[in-house]
Design an enzyme around this catalytic site. Structure first.
Site, PDB file in Angstrom:
ATOM      1  N   CYS A  71     -27.795  21.613  35.708  1.00 40.91           N
ATOM      2  CA  CYS A  71     -26.951  21.905  37.288  1.00 40.91           C
ATOM      3  C   CYS A  71     -27.662  22.930  38.208  1.00 40.91           C
ATOM      4  O   CYS A  71     -27.350  23.598  39.709  1.00 40.91           O
ATOM      5  CB  CYS A  71     -25.289  21.879  37.136  1.00 40.91           C
ATOM      6  SG  CYS A  71     -25.267  23.804  36.150  1.00 40.91           S
ATOM      7  N   HIS A 357     -21.251  26.636  34.097  1.00 38.72           N
ATOM      8  CA  HIS A 357     -21.803  25.204  35.793  1.00 38.72           C
ATOM      9  C   HIS A 357     -21.980  25.895  36.757  1.00 38.72           C
ATOM     10  O   HIS A 357     -21.334  26.353  36.797  1.00 38.72           O
ATOM     11  CB  HIS A 357     -20.379  24.225  35.391  1.00 38.72           C
ATOM     12  CG  HIS A 357     -20.989  23.272  36.638  1.00 38.72           C
ATOM     13  ND1 HIS A 357     -22.108  22.219  36.125  1.00 38.72           N
ATOM     14  CD2 HIS A 357     -20.658  22.080  37.321  1.00 38.72           C
ATOM     15  CE1 HIS A 357     -22.030  21.880  36.866  1.00 38.72           C
ATOM     16  NE2 HIS A 357     -21.303  21.759  37.423  1.00 38.72           N
TER      17      HIS A 357
END
Length: 404
Positions: A71, A357
């Site tokens: 990510c 994230h």
């Protein structure tokens, strides 16, 4: 071709070339424009025009597959994909003519393939697999080997550096020359010293990465004993800003406060101070940072991750930032005037140091979109401000300061 028509074309070419010379700061009167240069220049302009015609773009609203804790990569690539100068340079393959090295630019080629998928005018894929691009990147930068979570800002720095290395317009090894002592610039103005150091940098490093992302920092040292000022100049591709501490982390700060903290005068004790050029010894001094040369693309890293005595910790203090007209003029040379930037992309981090994230938010023609790996959704503008903002991408809007 009739002689009159030929003369008319020749005169038109000369007028065009002289206009280009003027735009690049050259004196046309002292520049010899041969017949071959005229037609070579004209053909080059026609090729550029053809490239611009051929560059048809899709919406760009395409996700990137997560191929194993990637990510961080996906969010940064989406931000770079929306950096128009870099995107168009890659998609037109201009780097193949610019680069000095004869080696194949493997990473640049793979990066370009990812961009081609993201901006495919046919819109064939809703998600692009960046796996091969990441494999080539890890071969070039083994620091990122494995599948553990990485820092997005570190990835950005390594990626831009590696891309620059592959497409550098300067030769990798310059002829050895007799070394001479460094020139003393005390008799010159600060702007002249900065310009000389910038030209020295371009003699070694010159690429579209430098054109877009590189700026110049000035570090000014003031000796408390003899009042001597000395300056050093460093190239930067992003500004890493500290976040002011708050007793209550929910109490927000502004980006202006982060910039003030970055540029505030710092007192250096004698044992930690560099040698004074005039005193020729270590003395108590003060140090201040300012921006000497403003980049076209300003990347601001909000330094949320700091090291305490025993561990790393993350700051969750909300930082509010302007979406338009960010003025860096107060942090540049004296009396440089307004230097305005507009936000076009940002990278967010949610979570803790060990588990988090990354997502990206990028400006589109119809508004803003959130890029969460393979998922792309439209978001309202008022959702951009949050405690998750980590890396901000600004485009230069207008600048009164000289970029020579």
């Amino acid at each position: 071709m009739p002689r009159a028509a030929s003369n008319h074309m020749d005169n038109s070419c000369r007028a065009l070339c002289r206009s280009l010379l003027n735009q690049n700061g050259l004196q046309p009167e002292s520049t010899d424009i041969s017949q071959s240069v005229l037609y070579t220049s004209l053909m080059g302009l026609l090729l550029v025009a053809d490239r611009e015609k051929e560059l048809s773009l899709g919406s760009g609203q395409v996700g990137l597959r997560n191929v194993g804790n990637t990510c961080f990569l996906n969010s940064i690539v989406q931000c770079l994909s929306h950096t128009r100068g870099l995107r168009d340079y890659c998609l037109t393959k201009t780097y193949q003519q610019d680069m000095c090295s004869s080696q194949e630019p493997e990473l640049m080629n793979e990066f370009t393939k990812v961009l081609e998928g993201l901006w495919d005018v046919n819109g064939g894929d809703l998600t692009i697999n960046p796996g091969k691009f990441y494999r080539v990147f890890k071969e070039a930068v083994p620091y990122f080997s494995g599948y553990s979570q990485q820092d997005a800002q570190e990835f950005l720095r390594f990626l831009l550096d590696q891309l620059h290395t592959e497409i550098n317009r300067r030769p990798a090894q310059r002829p050895s020359i007799t070394t001479t002592p460094e020139t003393t610039y005390n008799r010159f103005r600060i702007s002249e010293e900065a310009c000389a150091m910038w030209k020295k940098h371009l003699d070694r490093d010159d690429s579209v990465i430098v054109d877009l992302f590189s700026g110049q920092l000035r570090s000014s040292l003031h000796c408390s004993v003899c009042s001597h000022y000395s300056n050093t100049f460093d190239v930067f591709c992003d500004l890493s800003l500290p976040i002011p501490k708050r007793a209550d982390p929910r109490t927000g700060v502004t980006l202006r406060e982060c910039l003030d903290l970055f540029s505030q005068e710092e007192k250096l004790e004698q044992e930690n101070s560099p040698m004074c050029e005039r005193c020729n010894r270590r003395t108590e001094s003060t140090k201040r940072l300012s921006i000497q040369r403003f980049p076209r693309i300003l990347v601001i890293h909000l330094n949320r991750f700091t090291m305490t005595r025993f561990s790393f910790c993350k700051s969750t203090v909300p930082v509010s930032f302007p979406l338009t007209d960010l003025d860096l003029g107060p942090f540049g040379p004296v009396d440089c005037g307004p230097v305005l930037y507009d936000l076009y992309a940002l990278c967010n981090h949610v979570g803790t140091v060990n588990m988090g994230h990354y997502t990206a938010a990028c400006q589109e023609e119809e508004g803003w979109c959130c890029y969460n790996d393979s998922c792309v959704t439209q978001i309202p503008e008022d959702q951009l401000q949050s405690s998750q903002a980590y890396v901000l991408f600004y485009q230069l809007k207008s600048c009164m300061a000289s970029r020579k």
